[in-house]
Design a protein around this motif. Structure first.
Motif, mmCIF file in Angstrom:
data_model
loop_
_atom_site.group_PDB
_atom_site.id
_atom_site.type_symbol
_atom_site.label_atom_id
_atom_site.label_comp_id
_atom_site.label_asym_id
_atom_site.label_seq_id
_atom_site.Cartn_x
_atom_site.Cartn_y
_atom_site.Cartn_z
ATOM 1 N N LEU A 292 141.037 124.722 -24.819
ATOM 2 C CA LEU A 292 140.430 123.391 -24.830
ATOM 3 C C LEU A 292 140.894 122.594 -26.039
ATOM 4 O O LEU A 292 141.154 121.392 -25.938
ATOM 5 N N TYR A 293 141.031 123.268 -27.193
ATOM 6 C CA TYR A 293 141.445 122.524 -28.382
ATOM 7 C C TYR A 293 142.868 122.002 -28.251
ATOM 8 O O TYR A 293 143.224 120.968 -28.839
ATOM 9 N N GLU A 294 143.710 122.668 -27.447
ATOM 10 C CA GLU A 294 145.064 122.167 -27.213
ATOM 11 C C GLU A 294 145.036 120.950 -26.289
ATOM 12 O O GLU A 294 145.822 120.010 -26.458
ATOM 13 N N ILE A 295 144.145 120.962 -25.323
ATOM 14 C CA ILE A 295 143.966 119.797 -24.460
ATOM 15 C C ILE A 295 143.510 118.608 -25.284
ATOM 16 O O ILE A 295 143.996 117.482 -25.114
ATOM 17 N N ILE A 296 142.573 118.859 -26.209
ATOM 18 C CA ILE A 296 142.091 117.786 -27.086
ATOM 19 C C ILE A 296 143.253 117.214 -27.890
ATOM 20 O O ILE A 296 143.392 115.987 -28.027
ATOM 21 N N GLU B 164 136.198 128.609 -29.899
ATOM 22 C CA GLU B 164 135.029 127.735 -30.008
ATOM 23 C C GLU B 164 135.025 126.966 -31.321
ATOM 24 O O GLU B 164 134.699 125.764 -31.350
ATOM 25 N N PHE B 165 135.377 127.639 -32.409
ATOM 26 C CA PHE B 165 135.358 126.991 -33.717
ATOM 27 C C PHE B 165 136.367 125.845 -33.792
ATOM 28 O O PHE B 165 136.051 124.749 -34.273
ATOM 29 N N ILE B 166 137.586 126.089 -33.330
ATOM 30 C CA ILE B 166 138.611 125.049 -33.421
ATOM 31 C C ILE B 166 138.240 123.854 -32.550
ATOM 32 O O ILE B 166 138.352 122.701 -32.983
ATOM 33 N N ALA B 167 137.773 124.106 -31.335
ATOM 34 C CA ALA B 167 137.376 122.998 -30.462
ATOM 35 C C ALA B 167 136.221 122.207 -31.073
ATOM 36 O O ALA B 167 136.228 120.967 -31.076
ATOM 37 N N THR B 168 135.227 122.920 -31.608
ATOM 38 C CA THR B 168 134.075 122.248 -32.215
ATOM 39 C C THR B 168 134.495 121.437 -33.433
ATOM 40 O O THR B 168 134.055 120.292 -33.619
#
Length: 351
Positions: A17-21, A186-190
């Motif tokens: 998810l963080y890569e999508i962001i 989770e941490f990177i996305a948050t």
């Protein structure tokens, strides 16, 4: 063309998810840059001025980013030696380090460039509003009241913890890489979502902070060895940052503490006092108003609850997509292992 687009969308299912962001933010940032660049040139009265932030960012981070990745690799290599992990897994970890660090490299570039563009979106700083809110809450300006307690040794300590905030983010990533694959994702996305919401708020509520707005009301200087070094290394070509509301030093520190508590609880005894010190330093060093800190607390309080759920939802979604694709594959009698194939949400973080 249709087949190519289909392959592109399929490849997205294997991204975190963080890569999508990161991809979405990159697209938005590029569009904003090219659509408002001419306006920034006109405001500054310098043709081609909008390229100066890009050049500045490149010159600053062209060595910082590779060095950060190398240090992360060295740290994990030493961990492999101490923990006696199989070295055959180390090459995979190199790719993992690059994947988890790149979104933060983009974050740095967006932040630095954004600071040049904020006055274009709103030329009027909102410091007076924030000052009034602080005075309404306390009857005084907290940073002025704190002058009584200023000491060189305390200034050095506060300067140290304030400056340690950004490196601590990467330390937290490495710690979670060691402890929990799910925790890293989770941490990177948050963190990224918290950062980017904060960046959006900087545009809506631009403020330069009490260190500038109350400069003529301070009668005690912040003297100390560490803060002097920090002040001497500040690039005078960098525009004054309008990054007060909310306090991301506060918000991201809380995010770090929460995830360390969730996935490596004993380490929270170290993070707890450090996070409290970082938050206190934002007021002591006159970088933020108290309302900035409160806003940072509220922002992180929301993101640490919502964002892990978003990560879980994305992982479930991409698993369903891959399973549906497997079922549509034109194979007469697929092997049982293929029938149950699915994406491991953390296959790229297999430590």
């Amino acid at each position: 063309m249709r087949h190519t687009l289909h392959k592109v969308f399929r490849s997205l299912w294997f991204l975190e998810l963080y890569e999508i962001i990161g991809i979405v933010v990159t697209i938005i940032a590029v569009i904003a840059f090219f659509t408002t660049g001419t306006q920034l040139d006109q405001m500054r009265g310098i043709p081609g001025y909008h390229w100066q932030p890009v050049i500045w960012v490149y010159n600053v981070y062209k060595t910082f980013i590779p060095k950060s990745i190398v240090f992360g690799m060295i740290f994990l290599f030493l961990f492999f030696l101490v923990a006696k992990r199989p070295m055959r897994q180390f090459p995979q970890m190199i790719g993992t380090i690059v994947r988890v660090f790149l979104p933060f490299c983009l974050l740095l570039a967006v932040y630095r460039t954004l600071q040049f563009f904020i006055p274009l979106y709103d030329p009027h700083d909102k410091d007076n509003l924030l000052l009034r809110i602080d005075h309404w809450m306390f009857g005084v300006q907290p940073s002025i009241w704190l002058q009584t307690y200023i000491r060189p040794w305390l200034t050095d300590y506060m300067s140290f913890v304030y400056a340690s905030w950004f490196p601590l983010i990467f330390i937290t990533i490495v710690a979670l890489l060691i402890k929990s694959r799910k925790g890293v994702s989770e941490f990177i996305a948050t963190s990224l979502i918290t950062f980017y919401i904060g960046y959006g708020t900087f545009v809506i509520v631009p403020a330069i902070g009490p260190v500038y707005t109350l400069a003529n009301r301070y009668h005690v200087e912040l003297n100390g060895t560490i803060i002097s070094v920090i002040q001497n290394t500040i690039d005078t070509n960098m525009t004054i940052a309008r990054d007060c509301f909310p306090s991301l030093h506060t918000g991201i520190s809380i995010v770090m503490l929460v995830f360390i508590y969730r996935y490596w609880r004993p380490l929270a005894w170290v993070y707890g006092p450090l996070v409290i010190s970082i938050i206190a330093s934002t007021i002591y060093l006159r970088a933020h108003y108290v309302i900035d800190v409160i806003a940072g607390l509220l922002l992180s309080g929301i993101t640490v609850v919502v964002c892990p759920k978003l990560v879980t939802a994305w992982d479930l979604y991409r698993n369903r997509k891959v399973q549906a694709q497997v079922q549509l594959t034109d194979v007469p009698e697929p092997h049982p292992a293929v029938q149950t194939a699915k994406v491991d949400p953390y296959n790229s973080l297999n430590v």
